[in-house]
Motif scaffolding. Structure first.
Motif, PDB file in Angstrom:
ATOM      1  N   GLY A 186      -7.402 -10.927 -21.873  1.00 37.25           N
ATOM      2  CA  GLY A 186      -8.164 -11.091 -20.627  1.00 37.25           C
ATOM      3  C   GLY A 186      -7.303 -11.461 -19.445  1.00 37.25           C
ATOM      4  O   GLY A 186      -6.093 -11.197 -19.424  1.00 37.25           O
ATOM      5  N   ARG A 187      -7.946 -12.095 -18.462  1.00 41.56           N
ATOM      6  CA  ARG A 187      -7.236 -12.482 -17.243  1.00 41.56           C
ATOM      7  C   ARG A 187      -7.946 -13.662 -16.587  1.00 41.56           C
ATOM      8  O   ARG A 187      -9.147 -13.858 -16.807  1.00 41.56           O
ATOM      9  N   ILE A 188      -7.199 -14.424 -15.807  1.00 37.30           N
ATOM     10  CA  ILE A 188      -7.814 -15.471 -14.974  1.00 37.30           C
ATOM     11  C   ILE A 188      -7.309 -15.245 -13.556  1.00 37.30           C
ATOM     12  O   ILE A 188      -6.097 -15.230 -13.317  1.00 37.30           O
ATOM     13  N   GLU A 189      -8.252 -15.009 -12.636  1.00 42.59           N
ATOM     14  CA  GLU A 189      -7.902 -14.635 -11.273  1.00 42.59           C
ATOM     15  C   GLU A 189      -8.637 -15.532 -10.282  1.00 42.59           C
ATOM     16  O   GLU A 189      -9.584 -16.238 -10.656  1.00 42.59           O
ATOM     17  N   ALA A 190      -8.208 -15.449  -9.020  1.00 46.78           N
ATOM     18  CA  ALA A 190      -8.856 -16.237  -7.964  1.00 46.78           C
ATOM     19  C   ALA A 190      -9.731 -15.344  -7.099  1.00 46.78           C
ATOM     20  O   ALA A 190      -9.404 -14.182  -6.865  1.00 46.78           O
ATOM     21  N   VAL A 191     -10.850 -15.895  -6.623  1.00 46.72           N
ATOM     22  CA  VAL A 191     -11.697 -15.208  -5.640  1.00 46.72           C
ATOM     23  C   VAL A 191     -11.906 -16.154  -4.455  1.00 46.72           C
ATOM     24  O   VAL A 191     -12.058 -17.365  -4.640  1.00 46.72           O
ATOM     25  N   SER A 192     -11.915 -15.585  -3.252  1.00 53.87           N
ATOM     26  CA  SER A 192     -12.029 -16.414  -2.045  1.00 53.87           C
ATOM     27  C   SER A 192     -13.465 -16.888  -1.857  1.00 53.87           C
ATOM     28  O   SER A 192     -14.403 -16.325  -2.437  1.00 53.87           O
ATOM     29  N   ASP A 193     -13.635 -17.886  -1.023  1.00 53.47           N
ATOM     30  CA  ASP A 193     -14.989 -18.358  -0.722  1.00 53.47           C
ATOM     31  C   ASP A 193     -15.836 -17.233  -0.115  1.00 53.47           C
ATOM     32  O   ASP A 193     -17.033 -17.120  -0.414  1.00 53.47           O
ATOM     33  N   ASP A 194     -15.232 -16.410   0.740  1.00 56.52           N
ATOM     34  CA  ASP A 194     -15.995 -15.297   1.327  1.00 56.52           C
ATOM     35  C   ASP A 194     -16.456 -14.322   0.246  1.00 56.52           C
ATOM     36  O   ASP A 194     -17.587 -13.821   0.277  1.00 56.52           O
ATOM     37  N   GLU A 195     -15.583 -14.053  -0.713  1.00 51.55           N
ATOM     38  CA  GLU A 195     -15.963 -13.148  -1.815  1.00 51.55           C
ATOM     39  C   GLU A 195     -17.064 -13.788  -2.678  1.00 51.55           C
ATOM     40  O   GLU A 195     -17.996 -13.107  -3.121  1.00 51.55           O
ATOM     41  N   ILE A 196     -16.966 -15.084  -2.889  1.00 54.37           N
ATOM     42  CA  ILE A 196     -17.990 -15.796  -3.668  1.00 54.37           C
ATOM     43  C   ILE A 196     -19.337 -15.734  -2.948  1.00 54.37           C
ATOM     44  O   ILE A 196     -20.374 -15.431  -3.559  1.00 54.37           O
TER      45      ILE A 196
END
Ligand code: F0G
Length: 362
Positions: free
Chosen positions: A272-282
């Motif tokens: 798998g993977r662990i990635e970041a998402v921005s507040d705007d994307e959230i």
């Protein structure tokens, strides 16, 4: 007059009974339930097409009794605390763990103590803990400080108190049952399990659950675990703790996850993977979940769908893949964020004509 046949459905199963063979329960473990588990897995076609994952399913954990996935682990942790003769439980929390501990503690007749980062808890969660009679202490610090404090509280001997954060192994045992339900509802394991990551207990629990289900011969495969952190609170992505985590998704505002190694193992063992998402994307995913799938969740929960969209846009998602996104908590938990994201109410005089004008019909 005939009353007709009774509906044939069975009564709602109790989590502790339904998954007994997979749980560390004994004859002496008290029975406890607020109706946790058995949450819906729904096919989200409109949302899936929009985010680039045509075979998208949502596991709606906000439909647990206190409105988050925490109830699955809490019912086991509190039942085991009762079994061991505990009189009090304690937790640190970004909100949902405390709401759950307070409710199960109340039902079990235990004293509940909660230590929270001051001013960083969504209103609904704070009120849930207070309404259930928990004693809530707010500290000037973040979740990581609060967790350090409650670990020490549980270790001192003068006031015996059981720690019910996810470092308590019974929490993960209970939470893994969501993976069993996903496999049961799909009839197989998904290809990808997308999940928000904060303290990293839930991704670890799901991975344990998928492995156990496959090991028991109940599924042929296990999914790739895709974890998503908020960009301002993404220690697992950066590979080091974040001292001042910051994100609109307060539930996952965590800089030093307790289950760090377990989460890394889940990622690596599952491919798998662990990635970041921005507040705007959230927040974009948060709005789309409500408008395109009818699922009103809290911001942290939307990180899973934000992540799926981001991976699809990057060409990293096979469109044929069956994707399950875990929607961890209910939207009503955080009315203040909701208020900032929704359009205003249209006002009108109380007449047909005025309402028609207000709607732009005339
Ligand atoms: N989503 C929601 C709604 C949460 O409340 C949490 C964690 C997570 C995702 C992340 O799960 O920590 O197991 O990686 N909430 C905890 C709490 C920290 O105190 O309520 P995780």
């Amino acid at each position: 007059m005939s009353l007709g046949a009774r509906p044939s459905s069975s009564p709602r199963p109790r989590l502790l009974d339904r998954f007994r063979q997979f749980l560390p329960l004994s004859e002496a473990t008290p029975s406890l339930s607020l109706g946790e588990g058995a949450t819906p897995l729904i096919r989200a076609e409109r949302l899936g097409l929009t985010v680039g994952a045509p075979n998208l399913y949502l596991k709606i954990e906000g439909q647990n009794p206190t409105g988050s996935f925490k109830d699955r682990g809490m019912v086991v942790a509190v039942a085991k605390a009762l079994e061991s003769g505990a009189k009090a439980v304690v937790c640190a929390s970004t909100g949902n763990t405390s709401a759950s501990a307070a409710a199960y503690g109340a039902a079990a007749g235990l004293e509940v103590i909660v230590v929270l980062p001051r001013g960083q808890i969504a209103l609904g969660k704070l009120l849930q803990a207070l309404a259930a009679g928990a004693r809530v202490v707010a500290v000037d610090g973040n979740f990581d400080d609060a967790l350090r404090i409650v670990r020490a509280l549980a270790e001192q001997g003068e006031h015996p108190v059981t720690l019910v954060n996810s470092v308590n192994p019974f929490r993960l045992e209970g939470q893994k049952t969501a993976a069993f339900e996903v496999c049961e509802d799909l009839g197989r394991a998904p290809d990808i399990l997308a999940i928000p990551v904060g303290n990293a207990g839930n991704i670890s629990a799901y991975w344990q659950g998928f492995r156990e289900y496959a090991d028991a011969g109940l599924a042929d495969s296990t999914p790739a675990m895709w974890g998503f952190q908020a960009a301002g609170a993404a220690p697992l992505v950066h590979g080091r703790p974040v001292e001042r985590p910051e994100t609109v998704a307060t539930a996952i505002r965590i800089g030093a996850p307790a289950s760090w190694e377990k989460a890394m193992a889940a990622r690596d063992e599952s491919g798998g993977r662990i990635e970041a998402v921005s507040d705007d994307e959230i927040l974009a995913a948060y709005r789309d979940l409500a408008r395109l799938a009818g699922v009103f969740c809290e911001p942290a929960s939307a990180a899973s769908v934000a992540g799926v969209r981001k991976m699809a846009a990057a060409g990293a998602l096979d469109p044929d893949a069956t994707v399950v996104a875990v929607i961890t908590g209910h939207g009503l938990k955080d009315p203040q964020t909701a208020e900032r994201q929704v359009p205003g109410v249209i006002e009108a005089a109380p007449t047909l004509g005025a309402v028609a004008v207000a709607l732009g019909w005339t």
